[in-house]
Write an enzyme that holds these catalytic residues in place. Sequence first.
Site, short mmCIF file in Angstrom:
data_model
loop_
_atom_site.label_atom_id
_atom_site.label_comp_id
_atom_site.label_asym_id
_atom_site.label_seq_id
_atom_site.Cartn_x
_atom_site.Cartn_y
_atom_site.Cartn_z
N HIS A 118 5.74 -2.20 -2.65
CA HIS A 118 6.76 -2.00 -1.62
C HIS A 118 7.79 -2.40 -0.97
O HIS A 118 8.10 -2.44 -0.52
CB HIS A 118 6.06 -1.37 -0.35
CG HIS A 118 5.24 0.35 -0.94
ND1 HIS A 118 4.51 0.58 0.15
CD2 HIS A 118 5.46 1.27 -1.81
CE1 HIS A 118 4.48 1.82 -0.62
NE2 HIS A 118 4.75 2.31 -1.48
N GLY A 187 -8.47 -0.26 2.69
CA GLY A 187 -7.56 -0.12 4.15
C GLY A 187 -6.05 0.72 3.97
O GLY A 187 -5.32 -0.09 4.19
N PRO A 211 -12.75 1.57 7.54
CA PRO A 211 -13.88 2.32 8.17
C PRO A 211 -13.67 3.48 9.03
O PRO A 211 -14.40 4.13 9.56
CB PRO A 211 -13.01 1.70 9.68
CG PRO A 211 -12.13 0.56 9.07
CD PRO A 211 -11.85 0.67 7.90
N1 APR Z 1 -10.31 -2.73 6.96
C1 APR Z 1 -9.87 -1.36 6.01
N2 APR Z 1 -9.15 -0.53 6.36
C2 APR Z 1 -8.53 -0.41 7.58
C3 APR Z 1 -8.60 -1.16 8.45
C4 APR Z 1 -9.97 -2.21 8.60
N3 APR Z 1 -9.91 -3.31 9.38
N4 APR Z 1 -8.33 -0.78 9.65
C5 APR Z 1 -7.75 -0.07 9.91
N5 APR Z 1 -7.68 0.17 8.85
C6 APR Z 1 -7.53 1.69 7.76
C7 APR Z 1 -6.94 2.79 8.56
O1 APR Z 1 -8.04 3.59 8.93
C8 APR Z 1 -5.57 3.83 7.58
O2 APR Z 1 -7.06 4.67 6.68
O3 APR Z 1 -5.94 1.57 7.63
C9 APR Z 1 -5.63 2.79 6.65
C10 APR Z 1 -4.11 1.80 7.09
O4 APR Z 1 -3.02 3.04 7.03
P1 APR Z 1 -1.88 3.18 7.22
O5 APR Z 1 -1.46 2.57 8.60
O6 APR Z 1 -0.97 4.71 6.88
O7 APR Z 1 -1.45 2.22 5.90
P2 APR Z 1 -1.23 2.38 4.50
O8 APR Z 1 -1.70 3.55 3.85
O9 APR Z 1 -0.63 0.88 4.36
O10 APR Z 1 0.79 3.27 4.13
C11 APR Z 1 0.98 3.17 3.22
O11 APR Z 1 3.18 3.83 4.56
O12 APR Z 1 4.52 3.17 5.80
C12 APR Z 1 4.43 3.12 4.58
O13 APR Z 1 5.38 1.78 3.08
C13 APR Z 1 4.90 1.67 4.35
O14 APR Z 1 3.09 0.51 2.69
C14 APR Z 1 3.05 1.46 3.78
C15 APR Z 1 2.28 2.71 3.23
#
Ligand code: APR
Length: 238
Positions: A118, A187, A211
């Site tokens: 990204h 994550g 988590p």
């Molecule tokens: N360790 C592991 N996972 C974690 C932790 C942690 N300490 N804290 C939170 N999480 C998890 C949450 O439970 C959730 O499932 O991280 C995840 C974050 O999810 P999103 O906020 O949806 O992020 P992501 O999956 O990276 O989003 C994908 O969406 O907004 C767009 O382009 C942006 O790259 C991003 C994409």
Amino acid sequence: MNEQVRAWVRAARHIVVLTGAGMSAESGVPTFRDAQTGLWAQFDPQQLATEEAFRANPSRVWDWYAFRREMIIKVEPNAGHRALAAFARRHPGRLTLITQNVDGLHQRAGSPGVLALHGNIFEDKWLDTPKSCCNAHAAVAGSPPYCDRCGNMLRPNVVWFGEMLPVEILAAAEDAARACDLMLVVGTSGVVYPAAGLARTAAGKVVIINPEPTDLDDTADAVLPGKAAELLPQLLED
Ligand code: APR
């Protein structure tokens, strides 16, 4: 279950790690789908991170990214980022790291060859195809900076909703997924494609580290409910 996954890590010849915003949560970077804090709490990233939103209100979107840059520059890679970088150093060529994160924390931790699907929040690019007058170093400072000749604006070099991922980086990620013996999915909520689709095409075993439940749990051989900075150092030590 951790012992089983540790055995898979030791046996795997080619490991892919796919990370999302939760990877950086323990560094203090809020995830996308968490409530944001302060001034920007009222804005939904899905409404700001689009070309349409930028064209409609360039300064609002530019300022939101400027705020995120300021936040990210103050944080440090966590023990999970460091464990991945150390593993890659100890086992050259055995680990391919694919990230959806634009925060650069894997790179700052020393991971080589990160496939940043990204983009990178600290880089800019021109909104419209640059003309000969567009020189990023001579852009007029502003929110956003712009070309004083034609008015073209700089924007962050990140992939917005509705945009294509960088073709070569996505192709390299797809090749790695199809060739791996083990994929650790760390994550990410698994709701944003095509990144989430990589987990569904993984040739090897798939392990989720998160988590909370994710949209990819159904495709996993193991789900480790825990935090990236705690579990990765345990799983990746020799
Ligand atoms: N360790 C592991 N996972 C974690 C932790 C942690 N300490 N804290 C939170 N999480 C998890 C949450 O439970 C959730 O499932 O991280 C995840 C974050 O999810 P999103 O906020 O949806 O992020 P992501 O999956 O990276 O989003 C994908 O969406 O907004 C767009 O382009 C942006 O790259 C991003 C994409």
